[in-house]
Scaffold this motif. Structure first.
Motif, short mmCIF file in Angstrom:
data_model
loop_
_atom_site.label_atom_id
_atom_site.label_comp_id
_atom_site.label_asym_id
_atom_site.label_seq_id
_atom_site.Cartn_x
_atom_site.Cartn_y
_atom_site.Cartn_z
N SER A 77 0.84 -1.19 0.00
CA SER A 77 0.00 0.00 0.00
C SER A 77 0.88 1.25 0.00
N TYR A 78 0.46 2.23 -0.78
CA TYR A 78 1.13 3.53 -0.83
C TYR A 78 0.09 4.60 -0.55
N VAL A 99 -7.60 10.30 -8.96
CA VAL A 99 -7.99 8.89 -8.91
C VAL A 99 -8.61 8.46 -10.23
N THR A 100 -9.51 9.26 -10.76
CA THR A 100 -10.16 8.93 -12.04
C THR A 100 -9.13 8.79 -13.16
N ALA A 126 -9.65 7.58 -3.16
CA ALA A 126 -9.49 8.86 -2.47
C ALA A 126 -9.98 8.67 -1.04
N MET A 127 -9.06 8.70 -0.08
CA MET A 127 -9.42 8.51 1.33
C MET A 127 -10.00 9.79 1.92
N VAL A 131 -5.95 13.02 0.33
CA VAL A 131 -5.18 11.79 0.51
C VAL A 131 -5.67 10.71 -0.45
N ILE A 132 -4.71 10.08 -1.13
CA ILE A 132 -4.98 8.97 -2.07
C ILE A 132 -4.22 7.74 -1.60
N GLU A 133 -4.86 6.59 -1.70
CA GLU A 133 -4.19 5.32 -1.41
C GLU A 133 -4.20 4.45 -2.65
#
Length: 463
Positions: A77-78, A99-100, A126-127, A131-133
């Motif tokens: 995970s990043y 994200v898209t 998108a958390m 923040v993106i995971e």
């Protein structure tokens, strides 16, 4: 030869011009091949758009849309925290937009050169608004380097958020976005990007009509040698990747591994790099180093033979076939490829094989593979070298891709490397040959293993 002869008078015609003061725009020529403008398009995309991360002048990952990140769960995970990036129209970049765009770029249907190496990505979410995971099915400690590649630069419609903006006017003119309270821009802040054939690009640089030539490869290197440029202006990247020949045809004589070994011994013992440049060192393994493999690079079976023993063994193997042998070799156009072919044809003839040069996209028995590695993993090297290789080697490479832990992956990569060496699926020759021509005013330019040279990192000063 005609291309080389025209350089002299063209340089003399342009010689009266000068690069002038350091206050003028930076002129960059990107070498086009067959009029396709690939180098120019990649440079332009990297300037106008960026991913979560991007490359700096040294080919290292630096922040882009993301200002910081963490790798967790042993590379499964990043998590990225976005900075204050804006699209080219001034609107803020949001996590949902990124994200898209990334989901679209990593789909199998995207079909770009990185697609086979992105299949470990499970989800991109998108958390929070900042923040993106990126969640992975399997560990991948090299994901950041992949995310910095131009194929994963994100866009929102026609908008990019890259380090430069395109200016209105004729041609491709670029400049870093200006803050409202920043001093007025000066001409030296501007980069002008042009596409040009190699001979014209070298001539323009020699006549001080341009400051930088990018995208140089083996095929065009003799043009540089003929131009009489200062050695300090010629930069050769220590590029990591593959430069060698894949056995793409396995009929007749080439069906047996021992016969393929005879061809490989001739090519490696013939020292092909010396036909191009005395500083271009030969290599004889697919992996230049272990990377994430559990073992050192697998050596070819003939590694311990003397040079004379290699020639004798290869000749005996061809003679035992008892019939004429012709090997078709696929090479690109260009004087550098012609020099390489001359030495290769001589090496094949020395063991009793007739070589036949064919176009790079024509049916062939051997095909030149000349690629810079997008990231440092043994899997990229093995998968790229495996062109029609034996089924057991293909299976091992796929098994390494699907390994659920890093130790398991390392063991499978080592096994795949050994299988490719035993199968004699690929003949390693050297590192990829990548060159640039660089004016002294571009103090920020650096050679690097990725052979990437972002247009926003050329000056090395505060302008």
């Amino acid at each position: 030869m005609t291309r080389l002869l025209f350089l002299g008078p063209l340089l003399l015609t342009l010689a009266a011009c000068d690069r002038g003061a350091d206050e003028r725009p930076v002129e960059v020529d990107a070498i086009e091949r067959d009029g396709n403008g690939n180098t120019e398009r990649v440079l332009l995309r990297s300037a106008l758009a960026q991913g979560l991360v991007r490359f700096d002048a040294a080919g290292q990952v630096e922040p882009a849309i993301a200002e910081r990140w963490n790798m967790v769960d042993d590379g499964r995970s990043y998590i990225f925290r976005l900075g204050t990036a804006t699209w080219s129209d001034g609107r803020p970049v949001t996590a949902d937009q990124v994200v898209t765009a990334l989901r679209r770029a990593v789909r199998i249907e995207a079909g770009h050169r990185l697609t086979p190496f992105l299949r470990s990505i499970d989800e991109i979410v998108a958390m929070t608004p900042q923040v993106i995971e990126i969640r992975l099915k399997r560990p991948n400690t090299e994901l950041l380097t992949l995310l910095a590649q131009p194929e994963l630069a994100v866009r929102h419609g026609a908008q990019g958020s890259g380090p430069m903006r395109r200016l209105l006017g004729e041609g491709v003119r670029l400049r870093a976005p200006m803050d409202s309270d920043a001093p007025a821009p000066v001409p030296a802040d501007e980069v002008r990007l042009n596409g040009a054939r190699a001979a014209l690009a070298v001539a323009r640089f020699g006549a001080k009509r341009s400051d930088l030539v990018l995208g140089g490869m083996l095929a065009d290197w003799p043009i540089v040698a003929a131009a009489g440029l200062r050695t300090t202006d010629i930069r050769v990247d220590p590029a990591r990747g593959l430069f060698g020949f894949a056995f793409v045809g396995r009929d007749g004589f080439l069906a047996a591994p021992l016969n393929r070994a005879a061809v490989a011994m001739a090519i490696q013992t013939g020292n092909l790099p010396a036909a191009i440049d005395g500083g271009w060192a030969s290599i004889d393994t697919i992996l230049p180093e272990a990377f994430d493999s559990a073992s050192d690079p697998a050596l070819p079976p003939w590694r311990k033979l003397t040079e004379d023993q290699r020639w004798q063994t290869a000749r005996a193997q061809v003679a035992a076939w008892g019939r004429p042998v012709t090997v078709r070799v696929a090479l690109p156009d260009g004087p550098g490829a012609t020099l390489l072919w001359g030495r290769m044809a001589a090496a094949l003839a020395r063991i009793g094989i007739r070589g036949q040069r064919v176009a790079i996209d024509a049916p062939a028995d051997l095909m030149l593979i000349d690629r810079v590695a997008p990231y440092d993993s043994a899997r990229w090297y093995l998968a790229t070298a495996c062109r029609g290789c034996a089924m057991d080697a293909m299976t091992l490479i796929a098994a390494a891709r699907d390994a659920t832990s890093l130790p398991e992956r390392a063991q499978r990569l080592a096994a795949a490397d050994a299988a490719l060496a035993a199968d004699v699926a690929f003949v390693s020759v050297a590192r990829p040959w990548r060159w640039s021509l660089v004016a002294p005013r571009l103090r920020g330019f650096q050679i690097n293993p990725r052979a990437v040279h972002p247009l926003n990192h050329l000056r090395g000063d505060t302008k």
